[in-house]
Scaffold this active site. Structure first.
Site: not given
Length: 185
Positions: A13, A73, A146
């Site tokens: 992330d 991502e 996160d």
């Protein structure tokens, strides 16, 4: 594309203050959590120093766990262009780390990750974390989401490559091969 019998996936992330990471191991359609956490970067001064430290930490994770694939991502444009630029720089660092270790890299949109994990492309971080807790049976949801965001990226990649989800992935190597005219020598 089917997975080999045993597979280790590193999910990331992106973040320049707090970066999440997660390691899952898969065997066919079964998935187990190996490790997840955050890399704290807010204490470093300049953007360059933060990116360097992110590279060091991710490289250490890659060396320790030897993932077969890395999933991250993709950055998206929210309300702040500066945030997008920071995330894009961070993305470049992760790509460098992956390619330096000859590890295939996949990228997923935030919506496709939420859809694959929670069944809802508009799910909240908390809903995704709860679903991951149900899927992987870990005891406590971490304070910093996160970590679970990175876990969601890894699980999404696993689902995508086992035929349990219909979302599309992007493999950078294929993009480069199919877009040679865009490459500047």
């Amino acid at each position: 594309m089917g997975e080999k019998e045993d597979n280790c996936i590193l999910g990331v992330d992106l973040g320049t203050h707090t970066m999440g990471y997660a390691i899952i191991n898969t065997q066919n359609k079964r998935v187990s959590l190996s490790q997840f956490g955050v890399i704290r970067l807010e204490m470093y001064g300049s953007v360059g120093e933060k990116l360097f430290k992110a590279h060091e930490h991710i490289t250490e994770v890659i060396k320790n766990y030897k993932p077969d694939t890395i999933a991250l991502e993709s950055p998206f444009l929210g309300k702040n262009v500066n945030t997008l630029m920071s995330l894009a720089r961070c993305q470049g660092v992760i790509m460098l780390s992956a390619f330096s270790h000859h590890t295939p890299l996949y990228e997923y949109s935030p919506r496709s990750i939420k859809l694959a994990v929670a069944g809802n492309g508009n799910a909240t971080k908390e809903q995704v974390a709860k679903m991951l807790q149900a899927i992987l049976s870990f005891e406590h949801i971490p304070k910093l989401l996160d970590a679970t965001d990175a876990l969601a990226v890894a699980v999404c990649h696993h689902f995508q490559n086992n035929g349990t989800s219909q979302n599309k992935t992007t493999k950078w190597k294929n993009f480069v091969e199919n877009n040679q005219e865009r490459i500047i020598p």
